[in-house]
Design a protein around this motif. Structure first.
Motif, mmCIF file in Angstrom:
data_model
loop_
_atom_site.group_PDB
_atom_site.id
_atom_site.type_symbol
_atom_site.label_atom_id
_atom_site.label_comp_id
_atom_site.label_asym_id
_atom_site.label_seq_id
_atom_site.Cartn_x
_atom_site.Cartn_y
_atom_site.Cartn_z
ATOM 1 N N ALA A 12 -17.633 -67.782 -9.547
ATOM 2 C CA ALA A 12 -18.213 -68.562 -10.783
ATOM 3 C C ALA A 12 -18.759 -67.248 -11.786
ATOM 4 C CB ALA A 12 -19.269 -69.517 -10.240
ATOM 5 N N GLN A 13 -18.885 -67.906 -12.705
ATOM 6 C CA GLN A 13 -19.171 -67.016 -13.848
ATOM 7 C C GLN A 13 -20.405 -67.586 -14.552
ATOM 8 O OE1 GLN A 13 -16.097 -66.619 -16.657
ATOM 9 N NE2 GLN A 13 -16.525 -68.597 -17.763
ATOM 10 N N SER A 14 -21.281 -66.689 -14.837
ATOM 11 C CA SER A 14 -22.531 -67.260 -15.541
ATOM 12 C C SER A 14 -23.208 -66.046 -16.366
ATOM 13 C CB SER A 14 -23.797 -67.604 -14.626
ATOM 14 O OG SER A 14 -24.154 -66.665 -13.718
ATOM 15 N N VAL A 15 -24.198 -66.343 -17.268
ATOM 16 C CA VAL A 15 -24.574 -65.326 -18.113
ATOM 17 C C VAL A 15 -26.142 -65.599 -18.027
ATOM 18 C CG1 VAL A 15 -24.288 -66.585 -19.998
ATOM 19 C CG2 VAL A 15 -24.609 -64.111 -20.420
ATOM 20 N N THR A 16 -27.057 -64.741 -17.959
ATOM 21 C CA THR A 16 -28.531 -64.716 -17.887
ATOM 22 C C THR A 16 -28.899 -64.080 -19.257
ATOM 23 O OG1 THR A 16 -28.437 -65.096 -15.727
ATOM 24 C CG2 THR A 16 -30.444 -64.514 -16.810
ATOM 25 N N GLN A 17 -29.757 -64.520 -19.980
ATOM 26 C CA GLN A 17 -30.583 -64.032 -21.055
ATOM 27 C C GLN A 17 -32.108 -63.858 -20.682
ATOM 28 O OE1 GLN A 17 -28.179 -66.038 -24.502
ATOM 29 N NE2 GLN A 17 -29.624 -64.559 -25.315
ATOM 30 N N LEU A 18 -32.473 -62.583 -20.602
ATOM 31 C CA LEU A 18 -34.012 -62.419 -20.212
ATOM 32 C C LEU A 18 -34.716 -62.543 -21.461
ATOM 33 C CD1 LEU A 18 -33.409 -59.541 -17.567
ATOM 34 C CD2 LEU A 18 -34.097 -62.003 -17.187
ATOM 35 N N GLY A 19 -35.825 -63.476 -21.421
ATOM 36 C CA GLY A 19 -36.765 -63.577 -22.503
ATOM 37 C C GLY A 19 -36.189 -64.843 -23.603
ATOM 38 N N SER A 20 -36.916 -65.654 -23.272
ATOM 39 C CA SER A 20 -36.488 -66.928 -24.435
ATOM 40 C C SER A 20 -36.988 -66.631 -25.789
ATOM 41 C CB SER A 20 -37.020 -68.178 -23.924
ATOM 42 O OG SER A 20 -38.477 -68.100 -23.896
ATOM 43 N N HIS A 21 -37.793 -65.631 -25.843
ATOM 44 C CA HIS A 21 -38.485 -65.490 -27.287
ATOM 45 C C HIS A 21 -38.847 -63.871 -27.233
ATOM 46 C CE1 HIS A 21 -41.749 -65.939 -30.472
ATOM 47 N NE2 HIS A 21 -40.727 -65.455 -31.112
ATOM 48 N N VAL A 22 -38.256 -62.994 -28.156
ATOM 49 C CA VAL A 22 -38.725 -61.708 -28.507
ATOM 50 C C VAL A 22 -39.191 -61.780 -29.960
ATOM 51 C CG1 VAL A 22 -37.725 -59.592 -28.685
ATOM 52 C CG2 VAL A 22 -37.098 -60.944 -26.813
ATOM 53 N N SER A 23 -40.350 -60.911 -30.095
ATOM 54 C CA SER A 23 -41.097 -60.806 -31.462
ATOM 55 C C SER A 23 -41.246 -59.241 -31.789
ATOM 56 C CB SER A 23 -42.380 -61.424 -31.409
ATOM 57 O OG SER A 23 -42.903 -61.155 -32.694
ATOM 58 N N VAL A 24 -40.440 -58.650 -32.702
ATOM 59 C CA VAL A 24 -40.694 -57.500 -33.074
ATOM 60 C C VAL A 24 -41.096 -57.013 -34.341
ATOM 61 C CG1 VAL A 24 -38.881 -56.905 -31.419
ATOM 62 C CG2 VAL A 24 -38.398 -57.091 -33.876
ATOM 63 N N SER A 25 -41.752 -56.013 -34.716
ATOM 64 C CA SER A 25 -42.102 -55.716 -36.187
ATOM 65 C C SER A 25 -40.755 -55.190 -36.984
ATOM 66 C CB SER A 25 -43.390 -54.540 -36.096
ATOM 67 O OG SER A 25 -44.375 -54.919 -35.565
ATOM 68 N N GLU A 26 -41.111 -55.528 -38.463
ATOM 69 C CA GLU A 26 -39.964 -55.145 -39.041
ATOM 70 C C GLU A 26 -39.807 -53.515 -38.913
ATOM 71 O OE1 GLU A 26 -40.857 -55.992 -43.281
ATOM 72 O OE2 GLU A 26 -38.677 -56.040 -43.520
ATOM 73 N N GLY A 27 -38.668 -52.867 -39.026
ATOM 74 C CA GLY A 27 -38.290 -51.783 -38.804
ATOM 75 C C GLY A 27 -38.346 -51.260 -37.297
ATOM 76 N N ALA A 28 -38.792 -52.351 -36.344
ATOM 77 C CA ALA A 28 -38.739 -51.573 -35.163
ATOM 78 C C ALA A 28 -37.418 -51.906 -34.328
ATOM 79 C CB ALA A 28 -39.718 -52.472 -34.316
ATOM 80 N N LEU A 29 -37.158 -51.426 -33.346
ATOM 81 C CA LEU A 29 -35.874 -51.427 -32.489
ATOM 82 C C LEU A 29 -36.031 -52.935 -31.989
ATOM 83 C CD1 LEU A 29 -33.460 -50.445 -30.876
ATOM 84 C CD2 LEU A 29 -35.199 -49.785 -28.955
ATOM 85 N N VAL A 30 -34.648 -53.572 -31.988
ATOM 86 C CA VAL A 30 -34.326 -54.849 -31.503
ATOM 87 C C VAL A 30 -33.529 -54.722 -30.001
ATOM 88 C CG1 VAL A 30 -33.259 -57.071 -31.854
ATOM 89 C CG2 VAL A 30 -34.275 -56.097 -33.533
ATOM 90 N N LEU A 31 -34.222 -55.389 -29.018
ATOM 91 C CA LEU A 31 -33.271 -55.144 -27.793
ATOM 92 C C LEU A 31 -33.205 -56.595 -27.232
ATOM 93 C CD1 LEU A 31 -31.918 -53.931 -25.272
ATOM 94 C CD2 LEU A 31 -34.081 -53.307 -24.464
ATOM 95 N N LEU A 32 -32.031 -57.204 -27.066
ATOM 96 C CA LEU A 32 -31.862 -58.544 -26.438
ATOM 97 C C LEU A 32 -31.101 -58.422 -25.192
ATOM 98 C CD1 LEU A 32 -31.453 -60.753 -29.637
ATOM 99 C CD2 LEU A 32 -33.570 -60.168 -28.793
ATOM 100 N N ARG A 33 -31.540 -58.623 -24.164
ATOM 101 C CA ARG A 33 -30.830 -58.649 -22.621
ATOM 102 C C ARG A 33 -30.053 -59.655 -22.324
ATOM 103 N NH1 ARG A 33 -33.727 -54.193 -20.337
ATOM 104 N NH2 ARG A 33 -35.746 -53.800 -21.643
ATOM 105 N N CYS A 34 -28.924 -59.148 -21.846
ATOM 106 C CA CYS A 34 -27.952 -60.154 -21.337
ATOM 107 C C CYS A 34 -27.318 -59.424 -20.035
ATOM 108 C CB CYS A 34 -26.591 -60.524 -22.426
ATOM 109 S SG CYS A 34 -25.321 -61.618 -21.581
ATOM 110 N N ASN A 35 -27.138 -60.267 -18.905
ATOM 111 C CA ASN A 35 -26.683 -60.004 -17.869
ATOM 112 C C ASN A 35 -25.485 -60.963 -17.607
ATOM 113 O OD1 ASN A 35 -29.491 -58.463 -17.420
ATOM 114 N ND2 ASN A 35 -27.759 -57.330 -16.174
ATOM 115 N N TYR A 36 -24.378 -60.756 -16.898
ATOM 116 C CA TYR A 36 -23.321 -61.393 -16.709
ATOM 117 C C TYR A 36 -23.262 -61.550 -15.005
ATOM 118 C CZ TYR A 36 -20.174 -57.648 -16.372
ATOM 119 O OH TYR A 36 -19.667 -56.308 -16.030
#
Lengths: 113, 115
Positions: free
Chosen positions: A1-25
């Protein structure tokens, strides 16, 4: 079976900072992977997709994602966040022989001035 | 049309009533998907059409839910005897290529509220 998991329902960063949104399958073989974005009051649109041609995929608006088979991950990054990046981001997966595209639960990205 | 069109954009109904949600895909797109987006939840797959047939309807929550597609174009999602837990945004998407280059084009959705 396939599934996908996103860690963190909400991410907040400052303008100009690195954005990292996680996804595992989870999949028995490397699948097709996608990131979709939903801006406020707009429909979902494709940000980028992995199709096995290259492990580092570049998308629109400066976003990119790297497929790491050993980690079964497909994290989304952007070096410098902009206020206009505030949106809901969805990771999605489809096995090449399956019918449906499965979406993760989404991560809401907020940008602080 | 230029994009995927869904109607109505909003639907308020009473518990126990039947509702029909319509999706007009992009002309020429053979694949059509229905998803449900509940508050705080991701996109829940409901059903997928290839042409007029539905190879995968595994996501339909119960037998109160049904969908059809005619002429390889318009699709209708019907919910019978609606319940409050059916309240959600119902999204339709279409695509022309089911391979590695598949790109889903989404409609703006139907916000369904069951009172």
């Amino acid at each position: 079976a396939q599934s996908v998991t996103q860690l963190g329902s909400h991410v907040s960063v400052s303008e100009g900072a690195l954005v990292l949104l996680r996804c595992n399958y989870s999949s028995s073989v490397p699948p097709y992977l996608f990131w979709y974005v939903q801006y406020p009051n707009q429909g979902l649109q494709l940000l980028l997709k992995y199709t096995s041609a290259a492990t580092l995929v570049k998308g629109i608006n400066g976003f990119e994602a790297e497929f790491k088979k050993s980690e079964t991950s497909f994290h989304l990054t952007k070096p410098s966040a902009h206020m206009s990046d505030a949106a809901e981001y969805f990771c999605a997966v489809r096995h090449s022989s399956a019918s449906k595209i499965i979406f993760g639960s989404g991560t809401r990205l907020s940008i602080r001035p | 049309g230029a994009g995927v069109s869904q109607s109505p954009s909003n639907k308020v109904t009473e518990k126990g009533k039947d509702v029909e949600l319509r999706c007009d895909p992009i002309s020429g797109h053979t694949a059509l998907y229905w998803y449900r987006q509940s508050l705080g939840q991701g996109l829940e797959f409901l059903i997928y059409f290839q042409g007029n047939s539905a190879p995968d309807k595994s996501g339909l929550p119960s037998d109160r839910f049904s969908a059809e597609r005619t002429g390889g174009s318009v699709s209708t999602l019907t919910i019978q005897r609606t319940q409050q837990e059916d309240s959600a945004v119902y999204l339709c998407a279409s695509s022309s290529d089911r391979g590695p280059n598949e790109k889903l084009f989404f409609g703006s959705g139907t916000q369904l509220s069951v009172l």
